[in-house]
Design a protein around this motif. Structure first.
Motif, PDB file in Angstrom:
ATOM      1  N   SER A   6       0.876  -1.304   0.070  1.00 42.05           N
ATOM      2  CA  SER A   6       0.094  -0.113   0.025  1.00 42.05           C
ATOM      3  C   SER A   6       0.753   1.296  -0.040  1.00 42.05           C
ATOM      4  O   SER A   6       0.470   2.141  -0.815  1.00 42.05           O
ATOM      5  N   SER A  27      -7.236   9.818  -7.576  1.00 37.21           N
ATOM      6  CA  SER A  27      -7.645   9.650  -6.311  1.00 37.21           C
ATOM      7  C   SER A  27      -8.486   8.446  -6.210  1.00 37.21           C
ATOM      8  O   SER A  27      -8.237   7.501  -5.171  1.00 37.21           O
ATOM      9  N   THR A  51      -6.124   5.176  -6.910  1.00 38.47           N
ATOM     10  CA  THR A  51      -5.417   5.128  -5.696  1.00 38.47           C
ATOM     11  C   THR A  51      -6.340   4.272  -4.384  1.00 38.47           C
ATOM     12  O   THR A  51      -5.594   3.127  -3.970  1.00 38.47           O
ATOM     13  N   LEU A  52      -7.540   4.664  -4.418  1.00 37.14           N
ATOM     14  CA  LEU A  52      -8.230   4.044  -3.387  1.00 37.14           C
ATOM     15  C   LEU A  52      -8.566   2.484  -3.721  1.00 37.14           C
ATOM     16  O   LEU A  52      -8.501   1.459  -3.250  1.00 37.14           O
ATOM     17  N   ILE A 109     -15.408   3.426  -1.200  1.00 38.60           N
ATOM     18  CA  ILE A 109     -14.423   4.128  -1.726  1.00 38.60           C
ATOM     19  C   ILE A 109     -14.926   5.630  -1.907  1.00 38.60           C
ATOM     20  O   ILE A 109     -14.195   6.862  -1.356  1.00 38.60           O
ATOM     21  N   CYS A 167     -14.743   6.910   1.939  1.00 41.60           N
ATOM     22  CA  CYS A 167     -13.195   7.437   1.933  1.00 41.60           C
ATOM     23  C   CYS A 167     -12.865   8.919   1.229  1.00 41.60           C
ATOM     24  O   CYS A 167     -12.280   9.521   2.165  1.00 41.60           O
ATOM     25  N   ILE A 226      -5.342  11.290   0.956  1.00 44.32           N
ATOM     26  CA  ILE A 226      -6.458  10.048   0.619  1.00 44.32           C
ATOM     27  C   ILE A 226      -5.684   8.541   0.733  1.00 44.32           C
ATOM     28  O   ILE A 226      -6.415   7.770   1.117  1.00 44.32           O
ATOM     29  N   GLY A 238      -7.350   5.597   3.022  1.00 44.89           N
ATOM     30  CA  GLY A 238      -7.566   4.608   2.326  1.00 44.89           C
ATOM     31  C   GLY A 238      -7.030   3.185   3.098  1.00 44.89           C
ATOM     32  O   GLY A 238      -7.811   2.521   3.298  1.00 44.89           O
ATOM     33  N   TYR A 240      -9.108   0.809   5.147  1.00 47.00           N
ATOM     34  CA  TYR A 240      -9.412  -0.795   4.444  1.00 47.00           C
ATOM     35  C   TYR A 240      -8.487  -1.732   5.477  1.00 47.00           C
ATOM     36  O   TYR A 240      -8.944  -2.745   5.815  1.00 47.00           O
TER      37      TYR A 240
END
Length: 272
Positions: free
Chosen positions: A104, A141, A144-145, A165, A168, A246, A250, A254
Motif C-alpha cells: 500500500s 484519487s 489510488t483508493l 471508496i 473514503c 487520500i 484508504g 481498509y
C-alpha cells in the motif's frame, strides 16, 4: 497469520489515528473561503468540468466506468514478495498485515509522484489548465483508493466497495462532525447488504458533496495555481498533499476492515 495480540495492537493504532482526525485546521477552513466568495466569478468552463465529473462519478458508482483499476500489477507485487506464483485476490486476505502495508505504501508513493507531476504540468497554464487538473486529480484519487482496496484483499469491481471508496473520499474532505458520522457508518460496513437503487442515488449525492468540497478545498492554494508559472509550485504541492491524505485514509480504513475480519476468524477458531 498474526496473533490476536498483534492484530489488536494494529487496531489500537488505527483507532488512535481516528481520534486524531479532528477535522480541518483553521487555515484549511479559511482556505475554502476564496472559492466560496468567488463562486460567481468562476469561469463557466470550470463549472462545466465539475458537472462532467459528477456525471462520470455517478457512472462509476453504477458500473465502475473508465476508472476501474487493473489489479494485475498489485497481484504481481504480491507474487514477488511471497515467492508464490499465481497469487489471487482471495489469497491476499490470508497474508500478513505488514505485507499489505508495505505494498500500500509503495502504491501511494507512486501515485503521489504522478499527482505532483500532473499538478506542476497543469499549473503552467494557470486558470486555463485548472479545469483539466480537477478531473485528473479525481481520477488519480479513485485509482489510488481502488489499488489500496485490492492491496487489502477487496474487489473494487464490487459495487459495495465502490461505495466504500466514496465514503473514503467523503471522509478526507469532511469536517469533524462529518468524519465522526462516516466512521460510525463504516464501523459495521462489512455486515451491510448490497445497496438498493434508492441508496445508490443517495451515494451519488455524496459524490456531489465530495466534488464541491474538492473545489472548495483548493482554496487559496489553487488560487495561486491560477497564476501562470507560479502555479507550478502550488499545483505540485497541493496535488501531492491531496493524494497523501487520500492514501492514508484508504490505508487506515481498509486495514481496519481486514484486521477486524482476521480477528473474527481467530475468535471463531478458538471457540471450536
Amino acid at each position: 497469520m498474526e496473533t490476536k495480540d498483534q492484530l489488536l495492537k494494529e487496531l489500537e493504532a488505527i483507532q488512535n489515528w481516528e481520534k486524531e482526525q479532528k477535522g480541518l485546521w483553521f487555515w484549511e477552513k479559511l482556505g475554502r473561503l476564496p472559492f466560496k466568495l468567488l463562486d460567481r466569478l468562476t469561469p463557466q468552463f470550470i463549472h462545466k468540468k465539475i458537472g462532467q465529473a459528477l456525471d462520470e462519478l455517478g457512472s462509476y458508482l453504477q458500473t465502475g466506468g473508465r476508472y476501474l483499476t487493473n489489479e494485475k500489477d498489485i497481484l504481481k507485487r504480491y507474487t514477488q514478495k511471497t515467492g508464490v506464483d499465481g497469487v489471487t485476490l482471495e489469497d491476499i486476505s490470508d497474508l500478513p498485515i505488514y505485507m499489505m502495508d508495505e505494498i500500500s505504501d509503495e502504491l501511494v508513493r507512486s501515485r503521489k509522484n504522478i499527482a505532483m507531476t500532473q499538478g506542476a504540468a497543469t499549473g503552467i497554464g494557470g486558470i486555463f489548465t485548472l479545469s483539466i487538473d480537477i478531473p485528473l486529480l479525481l481520477g488519480i484519487s479513485l485509482k489510488t483508493l481502488q489499488d489500496i482496496a485490492v492491496t487489502y484483499g477487496y474487489d473494487p469491481n464490487d459495487k459495495k466497495e465502490r461505495i466504500f471508496i466514496v465514503k473514503c473520499l467523503q471522509f478526507v474532505s469532511a469536517d469533524i462532525v462529518g468524519r465522526q458520522a462516516i466512521l460510525k457508518e463504516l464501523s459495521t460496513y462489512s455486515d451491510r447488504e448490497v445497496e438498493t437503487k434508492g441508496e445508490t442515488l443517495s451515494q451519488i449525492q455524496g459524490w456531489r458533496e465530495v466534488i464541491m468540497t474538492y473545489r472548495d478545498n483548493f482554496g487559496w492554494k489553487k488560487l495561486f495555481q491560477m497564476i501562470p508559472i507560479a502555479g507550478i509550485i502550488f499545483g505540485s504541492f497541493m496535488n501531492k498533499s491531496m493524494i497523501r491524505d487520500i492514501g492514508e485514509t484508504g490505508k487506515m480504513l481498509y486495514k481496519k476492515r481486514r484486521i477486524k475480519e482476521k480477528l473474527e476468524v481467530l475468535t471463531s477458531v478458538s471457540e471450536t
